[in-house]
Enzyme design. Structure first.
Site, PDB file in Angstrom:
ATOM      1  N   ARG A 171      34.191  44.864  24.649  1.00  0.00           N
ATOM      2  CA  ARG A 171      33.700  45.659  25.650  1.00  0.00           C
ATOM      3  C   ARG A 171      32.368  46.366  25.133  1.00  0.00           C
ATOM      4  NH1 ARG A 171      39.361  47.472  25.095  1.00  0.00           N
ATOM      5  NH2 ARG A 171      40.479  47.201  26.992  1.00  0.00           N
ATOM      6  N   LYS A 191      39.916  51.423  24.023  1.00  0.00           N
ATOM      7  CA  LYS A 191      40.425  52.391  24.903  1.00  0.00           C
ATOM      8  C   LYS A 191      41.608  53.312  24.036  1.00  0.00           C
ATOM      9  CE  LYS A 191      39.031  50.391  29.464  1.00  0.00           C
ATOM     10  NZ  LYS A 191      39.286  50.086  30.867  1.00  0.00           N
ATOM     11  N   HIS A 233      29.853  42.949  30.348  1.00  0.00           N
ATOM     12  CA  HIS A 233      31.211  42.440  30.615  1.00  0.00           C
ATOM     13  C   HIS A 233      31.398  41.149  30.802  1.00  0.00           C
ATOM     14  CE1 HIS A 233      34.871  44.931  30.319  1.00  0.00           C
ATOM     15  NE2 HIS A 233      35.449  44.194  31.606  1.00  0.00           N
ATOM     16  N   ARG A 253      32.338  39.310  28.223  1.00  0.00           N
ATOM     17  CA  ARG A 253      33.827  39.505  27.749  1.00  0.00           C
ATOM     18  C   ARG A 253      34.642  38.420  28.834  1.00  0.00           C
ATOM     19  NH1 ARG A 253      37.673  43.137  25.809  1.00  0.00           N
ATOM     20  NH2 ARG A 253      38.934  43.973  27.293  1.00  0.00           N
ATOM     21  N   HIS A 293      43.944  44.324  25.817  1.00  0.00           N
ATOM     22  CA  HIS A 293      44.532  44.704  27.130  1.00  0.00           C
ATOM     23  C   HIS A 293      46.273  45.255  26.729  1.00  0.00           C
ATOM     24  CE1 HIS A 293      42.086  41.795  29.846  1.00  0.00           C
ATOM     25  NE2 HIS A 293      41.649  42.914  29.643  1.00  0.00           N
ATOM     26  N   TYR A 337      42.715  36.025  34.549  1.00  0.00           N
ATOM     27  CA  TYR A 337      41.923  34.814  34.254  1.00  0.00           C
ATOM     28  C   TYR A 337      42.722  33.660  34.529  1.00  0.00           C
ATOM     29  CZ  TYR A 337      39.147  37.930  31.575  1.00  0.00           C
ATOM     30  OH  TYR A 337      38.313  39.169  31.151  1.00  0.00           O
TER      31      TYR A 337
END
Length: 301
Positions: free
Chosen positions: A150, A174, A246, A249, A272, A281
């Site tokens: 990110r 995150k 992004h 990524r 994730h 994806y």
């Protein structure tokens, strides 16, 4: 009126930081959602505290903003306000959530934009390596694509997070969650070239000694600066797509999937929390899925 909201907003920010471990950017987004409601109340001359506000008022606010923002932004505001009022219930300030019955607009699942390897090579080739920032920009783009970071993870990457002998970098994602991501020899080479040939000449500011990628003043780069660098390169090669950090990524994940990587491994590398997020994806390249079916399903043999 605003002052009656400020103390609750401040306490909510502390809760998000300490209890939920959210990043500064996430906390700012939550705050902006609440401040939009505050601004609306001021414009309508509605004097009411967050403890007394009713569903009809917030319903009208959501209706008003829906005229100006897209469904995705509207959904984010609703989610942010729901979290705020849930916090007030959690702290026993309220017994109900005025957002409870407000429905989030239905969103189509947006498939991520991706770049081909040829596009990525062209973008990197467009970097002016004779400029002071050239080596840095090449190393940054190679790291974005090579590690699937990110933009916030890229700008906060530390030299002490580089474990090149082991072939990994430590990423703080995150919610301050840490993960180790493999890094290729090529990406390591470009980072080392930047460190030895460019970074050593910068007037590094106190507190930024361990920050890997620095601006010309020797401080951490902003997220906005990374966006600008990438958009300028896209313009230079006349790329017809609208891209951002992004996009690299997304391309990292898509190319791994296309070349046979399993979703669980991609999930771990992207950081994730849920495999459901990574599953987007699977929708990107249906041609790849057909190839997998033909190659591996016993009925095709």
């Amino acid at each position: 009126m605003k002052s009656s909201w400020q103390s609750y907003i401040k306490n909510f920010q502390s809760y998000l930081k300490i209890e939920r471990g959210l990043s500064k950017n996430s906390i700012e987004n939550y705050t902006l959602d609440i401040e939009k409601l505050c601004k609306y109340l001021e414009e309508q001359s509605i004097e009411i505290s967050p403890l007394k506000i009713k569903e009809e008022t917030v319903q009208q606010f959501i209706y008003e903003i829906s005229k100006d923002v897209n469904p995705r932004s509207q959904a984010r505001v609703i989610s942010g306000l729901k979290s705020f009022f849930n916090y007030l219930i959690f702290e026993d300030y309220r017994t109900d959530n005025p957002m409870e019955l407000i429905e989030t607009p239905r969103l189509g699942r947006k498939l991520p934009d991706t770049l081909s390897l040829e596009d990525i090579d062209k973008l990197i080739a467009a970097i002016d390596l004779s400029s002071n920032e050239g080596e840095r920009n090449r190393a940054m783009l190679e790291t974005l694509y090579g590690c699937g970071l990110r933009v916030s993870e890229l700008v906060t990457l530390k030299i002490s997070d580089l474990f090149f002998a082991e072939g990994f970098v430590k990423i703080t994602g995150k919610g301050n969650k840490q993960r180790f991501v493999p890094i290729s020899g090529l990406t390591q080479k470009y980072i080392e070239m930047y460190r030895k040939e460019s970074r050593v000449h910068l007037p590094i500011q106190k507190g930024h000694e361990d920050t890997l990628f620095l601006n010309r003043r020797g401080k951490q780069l902003t997220r906005a600066m990374i966006f600008t660098i990438i958009r300028n390169l896209a313009a230079a090669i006349q790329l017809k797509k609208t891209i951002s950090p992004h996009t690299f990524r997304h391309s990292f994940a898509t190319h791994l999937l296309e070349n046979g990587a399993d979703l669980r491994s991609i999930q771990l590398m992207l950081g994730h929390e849920s495999i459901t997020t990574t599953e987007i994806y699977m929708h990107v390249d249906r041609k790849h899925l057909n190839q997998v079916m033909k190659a591996y399903h016993p009925r095709n043999n």
